[in-house]
Design an enzyme around this catalytic site. Structure first.
Site, PDB file in Angstrom:
ATOM      1  CG  HIS A  44       5.457   0.659   2.608  1.00 18.03           C
ATOM      2  ND1 HIS A  44       4.812   1.833   2.271  1.00 18.03           N
ATOM      3  CD2 HIS A  44       4.940   0.297   3.808  1.00 18.03           C
ATOM      4  CE1 HIS A  44       3.984   2.168   3.233  1.00 18.03           C
ATOM      5  NE2 HIS A  44       4.038   1.262   4.171  1.00 18.03           N
TER       6      HIS A  44
ATOM      7  CB  CYS B 148       3.625   5.285   5.297  1.00 12.65           C
ATOM      8  SG  CYS B 148       4.098   4.314   6.732  1.00 12.65           S
TER       9      CYS B 148
ATOM     10  CG  HIS C  48      -0.411   0.379   2.510  1.00 14.13           C
ATOM     11  ND1 HIS C  48      -1.181   0.903   3.513  1.00 14.13           N
ATOM     12  CD2 HIS C  48       0.859   0.291   2.995  1.00 14.13           C
ATOM     13  CE1 HIS C  48      -0.408   1.114   4.571  1.00 14.13           C
ATOM     14  NE2 HIS C  48       0.827   0.762   4.282  1.00 14.13           N
TER      15      HIS C  48
ATOM     16  CD  GLU D  74      -0.338   0.682  11.264  1.00 15.45           C
ATOM     17  OE1 GLU D  74      -0.966   1.305  10.388  1.00 15.45           O
ATOM     18  OE2 GLU D  74       0.047   1.206  12.326  1.00 15.45           O
TER      19      GLU D  74
ATOM     20  CG  ASP E 156      -3.528 -12.922   0.978  1.00 18.73           C
ATOM     21  OD1 ASP E 156      -2.591 -12.277   1.473  1.00 18.73           O
ATOM     22  OD2 ASP E 156      -3.485 -14.147   0.787  1.00 18.73           O
ATOM     23  CG  HIS E 157      -0.189 -12.653  -1.803  1.00 16.05           C
ATOM     24  ND1 HIS E 157      -0.571 -13.205  -0.604  1.00 16.05           N
ATOM     25  CD2 HIS E 157       1.127 -12.978  -1.961  1.00 16.05           C
ATOM     26  CE1 HIS E 157       0.454 -13.846  -0.078  1.00 16.05           C
ATOM     27  NE2 HIS E 157       1.502 -13.724  -0.869  1.00 16.05           N
TER      28      HIS E 157
ATOM     29  CG  HIS F  35       2.464  -3.113   6.429  1.00 16.16           C
ATOM     30  ND1 HIS F  35       3.573  -2.870   7.196  1.00 16.16           N
ATOM     31  CD2 HIS F  35       2.063  -1.902   5.977  1.00 16.16           C
ATOM     32  CE1 HIS F  35       3.827  -1.567   7.220  1.00 16.16           C
ATOM     33  NE2 HIS F  35       2.924  -0.960   6.476  1.00 16.16           N
TER      34      HIS F  35
END
Lengths: 149, 149, 149, 149, 149, 149
Positions: free
Chosen positions: C39, C33, C14, C131, C79-80, C41
């Site tokens: 980047h 960010c 994101h 997070e 996801d992914h 998570h």
């Protein structure tokens, strides 16, 4: 009002099976947890109590008292046992984690009533059982059923 | 040479007991783990393999191949089973975590030999089983017995 | 009333950026960010539901039903993925963890209404997104906004 | 309403002892925590705040503001200190984890009042201190004393 | 050869300070760990031993023997103590985690020699101390100094 | 000889894709990690160094020196970046965790050579990167390739 959560562990074997259901239904419902000879888990469970801090001691309650209560009422009954075969209450009730959670709560509750000499200044706020690292159950008693855990 | 460690879990019942010992000796040796009807654990175990990174893929090995191997050879045999009653190899061997660790290693080893088509570019480096959060066992095979884990 | 908390994971890229703010303001607000190419998570999130234990099965709900719902409605979507580029709802909303948490709750809520056939005996109690290991967000819906999480 | 929980750590020495009690009573009450020269702990504590998500930023509050507040008001006072000897408030109060938990809450509360310029849109919802991995204390203030943590 | 790692915890106060250095040098070297009245930590440490599995018991060694040894030699000496003030060996040696790690190893080593009746079939393979969740120290003795931990 | 392991974290986006392979082969090899716009992870990595304890300070090395080195050489390059788009070395190399692990090791190694003024008394012993909680990679350099990690 301060809340204390204390964490314990118990290791037990169990089998998920309901005699009043057909073999097919048991298999569909419980999958490999229905394996006839049983399997086992290491359960972590947390007991949460609430009360006022004693000004003299700076403590909510004596942890040795709580540990002793959990030892006598919970660990001696469930730890290193086969839940279905060794525990009276799970002869008729399926030993799911939901039922284990309610059972632990119900077994501890009487000792937190005002009439009890032990940890009587604090009330039992809830019990939480971890089935796996991704699955937790919590129960707070019948009177608390509308409040949030 | 890069090392890959992959972590799996299995839930099983077991009883620590050796028929060739007296009841008193079993009780002294295994304590509450000797409870006749068995108890259970959630074991975490790690499989460590070593090899060269494939320049084309940037990977040591295809994890799906390793997962498939562990599924067929380890999980299908031990997961959600009663080790003493359901597993051939534990009819004669006491299912301690030490023996489970060696068993997992020995069951996986043949699939890492040069003659095997599967994950043949990598070698099996070791197996580690966590009995509890405070107790771990590791085994690296007979030839590796003098090296460090 | 028993509460079940089930934990899932999703990995996503994101970028925190709001087009309606100046570049300076974006940089000040989001720090690294705000890095243009994004980047990523590994988010852990928990879904908590509440209901009565089914006397027949001893279970609150069939976990396979909950897992299927989360797979279809949440994981397939996030996801992914690159949240800003792949997810419709984050074209206009900044993909902070706060907004991701509300989004997951809102996407699951309809399937817990009485009219829904799926897990209809249980209600959605809350969603929590981690997070990092030091930062958690929780959301319990608009009607629950005055109650405690 | 979204809840944010943020986790911090502090390392400190302390001794559990109440001058107004006899040496025997101190020994019985606090056990080895009464050792005259003190011992120490690494405490993890969590600060939970609640508020609305800012539509412009997508965030509940600026974490740097919360971190700065905790740094100035909590860490500078307690971290790497001997609680009994270095901290004014623990000259007269026994530095149990219960009291540390209430102390952290009371020190942070003023900065969440409406009159405060800092993180004023959010309210302080609770503080939780982990004494060990098996022991947690939570406090939510006097006004919240009847609600559930 | 199987390796057993067993994990223990101890809580202690300490101060990093070397009398033979100037106050400025102590401050620069140890930072806030040089605070005169001391601070404290919860240390986790692991003892790793290696040996053959006993065919009769299926175990590497009796854990009660190892626990008893660690209790008498390590915990009674360090747990709930102020390392600088209560422990002879840290009067002259700075109680860093490096030195604590070597100290624990050296205190346990004699009991693993062939001449010792206790856990004599196994050898001490190494000791690891966790200072924080991000910092670990390991020591394997002088003879092992060239091998890998 | 004492070993110090220090743990760091970095968050990054990446895409597993090799231009020299067909789209079908990329899809088969990398699955959802081949998603065109990328996804992301929070990587934990550990740097392990070995050396003698300095008798004067009781420490293996100044952690601030190690942290500064990791900050400059690793975090500034990878943290909060899109590995494929922002990092020179991953233009031609697939940013798998295996390659990230080798990359971190190779970037740190020069600063541990005898000619280097920084942490020159200690040697770099290995780097370990956690891809997920179930997947770890370790690398110890070319010269160490036959020794055990």
């Amino acid at each position: 009002m301060v809340y204390l959560t204390r964490r314990y562990r118990l290791s037990a074997a169990h089998r998920l099976h309901n005699d009043s259901l057909s073999q097919e239904e048991n298999a569909r419902l419980y999958g490999k947890c229905n394996n006839p000879r049983g399997h086992g888990h290491d359960y972590a469970f947390e007991v949460r109590v609430a009360g006022e801090v004693d000004r003299r001691t700076g403590m909510l309650m004596d942890l040795a008292v709580l540990d002793g209560l959990v030892e006598r009422k919970i660990l001696n009954r469930f730890d290193h046992m086969h839940l279905n075969l060794d525990v009276e209450n799970f002869r008729t009730k399926v030993p799911t984690t939901e039922n284990l959670c309610i059972e632990i709560y119900d077994l501890l509750l009487p000792y937190f009533s005002p009439a009890c000499p032990g940890p009587d200044a604090v009330r039992l706020d809830g019990v939480r059982v971890e089935e796996t690292r991704s699955n937790f159950f919590e129960y707070r008693g019948q009177n608390n059923s509308r409040e949030r855990i």
